[in-house]
Write an enzyme that holds these catalytic residues in place. Structure first.
Site, PDB file in Angstrom:
ATOM      1  N   GLY A 236       2.299  -0.512  12.359  1.00 43.83           N
ATOM      2  CA  GLY A 236       1.444  -1.694  12.377  1.00 43.83           C
ATOM      3  C   GLY A 236       2.166  -2.912  12.920  1.00 43.83           C
ATOM      4  O   GLY A 236       1.600  -3.705  13.685  1.00 43.83           O
ATOM      5  N   GLU A 253      -4.719  -1.639   8.494  1.00 41.33           N
ATOM      6  CA  GLU A 253      -4.696  -1.144   7.111  1.00 41.33           C
ATOM      7  C   GLU A 253      -3.469  -0.268   7.011  1.00 41.33           C
ATOM      8  O   GLU A 253      -3.421   0.824   7.573  1.00 41.33           O
ATOM      9  CB  GLU A 253      -5.981  -0.372   6.789  1.00 41.33           C
ATOM     10  CG  GLU A 253      -6.238  -0.227   5.292  1.00 41.33           C
ATOM     11  CD  GLU A 253      -5.863   1.134   4.761  1.00 41.33           C
ATOM     12  OE1 GLU A 253      -4.694   1.255   4.301  1.00 41.33           O
ATOM     13  OE2 GLU A 253      -6.696   2.036   4.790  1.00 41.33           O
ATOM     14  N   GLU A 387       7.067   4.030   0.307  1.00 41.66           N
ATOM     15  CA  GLU A 387       5.896   4.900   0.293  1.00 41.66           C
ATOM     16  C   GLU A 387       6.314   6.338   0.590  1.00 41.66           C
ATOM     17  O   GLU A 387       6.896   6.621   1.636  1.00 41.66           O
ATOM     18  CB  GLU A 387       4.870   4.419   1.314  1.00 41.66           C
ATOM     19  CG  GLU A 387       3.564   5.180   1.252  1.00 41.66           C
ATOM     20  CD  GLU A 387       2.515   4.604   2.186  1.00 41.66           C
ATOM     21  OE1 GLU A 387       1.340   4.565   1.794  1.00 41.66           O
ATOM     22  OE2 GLU A 387       2.868   4.199   3.315  1.00 41.66           O
TER      23      GLU A 387
END
Length: 493
Positions: A236, A253, A387
C-alpha cells in the site's frame, strides 16, 4: 490442459507475455488450471480500452441510472444462478471451507443488489448561500472518477473483488481489475458473467500477473484516475508513492493486528465462541482477524482452558467436505506462518496448542496448520506486533480498563477491534477509545454491504461498502449559478 484467458475491451484474449500461472489446490498440491499471464503491453491495452470507454465512447458513463442499475441487477442474478459453481471454484482455489465460500458468493450477490438500488436514490445536494454576489443557486453533483484500477488480495478473491467492482461500476467508471495471481479462477468466472450481462466493451477489463510489474504500472500510469488496493501495508505504501505522479485518487485497505478485548463480566462461553470465529475463520487469513486477545487477568486461565479445548477439537481437511478449517492458500504462505510460530517460541511466548503443519490422512500433501494459541505474550514480541495472517493468536492480560485500552492501541495498525462486556456503558466507552475503523461489541467479524469498511493508522485510507463505498468512486462537483440578471458591479454595491 486448457489455458484460461483474460478479458480486455470486451474480448477474451491470449496473454502476450508467453508465461502461464498455475492455480494450485492448496488441499492437495494438485494443479487446477493454467492461466495466461498478461504482459506490460496487455496492461497498456487494457488501460487504453478503459480510457476510450470512459472518455470517448461514454456508453456506460452516460447511461441513465435506471438502465445501469438493471444491468447490475442482472449481474447479481447471474451470480446467484451460478452460486454453487463459483463457491466450489473458490473453495478449491483458495482453500476455504465450502460453506464459507458459499457465504462469500451470497454476500457478493447482495453487494451488487445494494449498489444497484443505491444509484437510484437522490444524488447531490442544494445549499443556501449569502447574497453578496447577487441571487445565487449552489448545488453539488456526484460524477464518476474515470478510469479506475482495482487490485485485490487472495484471501477473499470473489467477495473482495465485488466490494470494489460493484460500487465502481455503479458510479459509472470504467475499470481495470487485477486479482492476486494466487487465486484467479473465480475472477475469470466473474468476468464471464459481466460478458453475458452485456457490459459495454472496455467498461470492465481483466489483467492477470505480478504486482511488481502490472500492479506498479497501474499505480504509476497517468491514464489511471484512481487506484484502490487491498493487501499488505508495505505494498500500500508503494502504491501511494507511485500514485503521486498524477496525484490520482487512492483507496487502501491494508494490514491489521486487531485487538479482541475481553472483560471479566462477559459471558465466557460466548466470548470463547466469538474468539474462535475472530481468529480461525478463513484459516485466520483475514485482514480484520482478532489476532490479539487482551483479557482481564482474573478470567484468563479459565478462558484459555476453554479456548484451547475448542481449538484442539477443530477438524482440518478437504475444504469441499466442510471441515472447521481448510489449508492455507499456498506452500509459501504456510512456511511464512510456521516461521512466525518459531519466532513466538524463541521470544518466550507459551505455546498452548497447535503450532505445527498438519499432515494426517487426507491432509498429507496440503498446506494445513493446526490452530495455534500463544499465552503469556508481551507487547514487544513480533508475534504481537506483526501481521501473521494465519490461525495464530496471542494472549495478553490487563487489570484496569485504561491498561486494556493502551494494549489495544499498541500497534501501528487500526483496522478492527472488539470489546466483550455485559456493561453497556463500559462497552461504548472502551470501543470509542480503540483506534480502529471496524469495531464490534460482544461479537466478532460480521460485515454488511450497507456499513462502511476501512481502517485507521497504517491500516489504510478511505472506506469500502455502504454509501461511503459508492462515494469512494465518485468526484463531487460544486455548481454555482448566478440567478441575477446582468452583471453585479462589485465596486458599485
Amino acid at each position: 490442459m486448457e489455458q484460461k484467458k483474460t478479458y480486455i475491451n470486451g474480448n477474451w484474449i491470449d496473454g502476450t507475455s508467453g508465461r502461464t500461472l498455475r492455480s494450485i489446490n492448496p488441499a492437495t498440491g494438485e494443479v487446477l488450471a493454467e492461466i495466461q499471464e498478461n504482459s506490460i503491453e496487455d496492461t497498456i491495452l487494457a488501460i487504453s480500452a478503459a480510457k476510450e470507454s470512459f472518455y470517448q465512447k461514454r456508453d456506460w458513463r452516460d447511461m441513465d441510472a435506471q438502465t445501469r442499475s438493471d444491468i447490475l441487477l442482472k449481474i447479481a442474478d447471474k451470480i446467484e444462478e451460478n452460486l454453487e459453481e463459483i463457491a466450489k471454484i473458490e473453495s478449491m482455489d483458495n482453500g476455504k471451507p465450502l460453506r464459507e465460500a458459499e457465504a462469500d458468493v451470497d454476500d457478493a450477490v447482495h453487494c451488487f443488489r445494494y449498489y444497484a438500488g443505491l444509484i437510484r436514490t437522490p444524488n447531490g445536494g442544494v445549499y443556501q448561500v449569502n447574497s453578496n454576489f447577487g441571487t445565487m443557486h449552489s448545488y453539488e453533483i456526484h460524477e464518476p472518477v474515470g478510469v479506475c484500477a482495482l487490485i485485490t488480495p487472495w484471501n477473499f478473491p470473489f467477495l473482495m473483488g465485488i466490494w470494489k467492482l460493484a460500487p465502481a461500476l455503479a458510479a459509472g467508471n470504467s475499470v481495470i481489475f487485477k486479482p492476486s495471481s494466487e487465486t484467479v479462477l473465480s475472477t475469470i468466472k466473474m468476468f464471464e458473467i459481466f460478458d453475458e450481462a452485456g457490459l459495454p466493451a472496455g467498461t470492465a477489463n481483466l489483467v492477470i500477473g505480478p504486482g511488481s510489474s502490472i500492479g506498479n504500472l497501474l499505480a504509476e500510469s497517468s491514464d489511471i484516475d484512481m487506484v484502490t488496493f487491498t493487501g499488505s501495508t508495505a505494498v500500500g505504501q508503494s502504491i501511494m508513492r507511485a500514485a503521486a505522479g498524477n496525484v490520482k485518487k487512492i483507496g487502501l485497505e491494508l494490514g491489521g493486528k486487531s485487538p479482541n478485548v475481553i472483560f471479566a463480566d462477559t459471558d465466557l462461553e460466548a466470548a470463547v465462541e466469538w474468539a474462535m470465529i475472530g481468529i480461525f475463520f478463513n484459516q485466520g487469513e483475514v485482514c480484520c482477524a482478532g489476532s490479539r486477545i487482551i483479557i482481564e487477568k482474573s478470567i484468563k486461565d479459565a478462558f484459555v482452558k476453554r479456548f484451547a479445548e475448542r481449538a484442539e477439537k477443530m477438524t482440518l481437511g478437504n475444504p469441499l467436505n466442510n471441515p472447521d478449517m481448510g489449508p492455507l492458500v499456498s506452500e509459501k504462505h504456510m512456511k511464512d506462518v510456521l516461521s512466525y510460530i518459531e519466532i513466538g517460541k524463541e521470544e518466550g511466548a507459551k505455546l498452548v496448542c497447535g503450532g505445527y503443519r498438519y499432515t494426517e490422512g487426507e491432509c498429507a500433501l496440503g498446506y494445513f496448520v493446526r490452530p495455534t494459541i500463544f499465552d503469556e505474550c508481551t507487547s514487544d514480541m513480533r508475534i504481537v506486533q506483526e501481521e501473521i495472517f494465519g490461525p495464530v493468536v496471542t494472549i495478553q492480560t490487563f487489570e484496569t480498563e485504561e491498561e486494556a485500552i493502551a494494549l489495544a492501541n499498541d500497534t501501528v495498525y487500526g483496522l478492527a477491534g472488539a470489546v466483550f462486556t455485559n456493561d453497556a456503558t463500559r462497552a461504548m466507552r472502551v470501543i470509542k477509545e480503540i483506534r480502529a475503523g471496524i469495531t464490534w461489541i460482544n461479537c466478532y467479524n460480521p460485515a454488511f454491504s450497507e456499513a462502511p469498511w476501512g481502517g485507521y493508522k497504517m491500516s489504510g485510507i478511505g472506506r469500502e461498502l455502504g454509501t461511503h463505498g459508492l462515494e469512494e468512486y465518485q468526484e463531487v462537483k460544486q455548481i454555482n449559478m448566478n440567478l441575477t440578471p446582468g452583471v453585479l458591479g462589485w465596486y458599485e454595491r
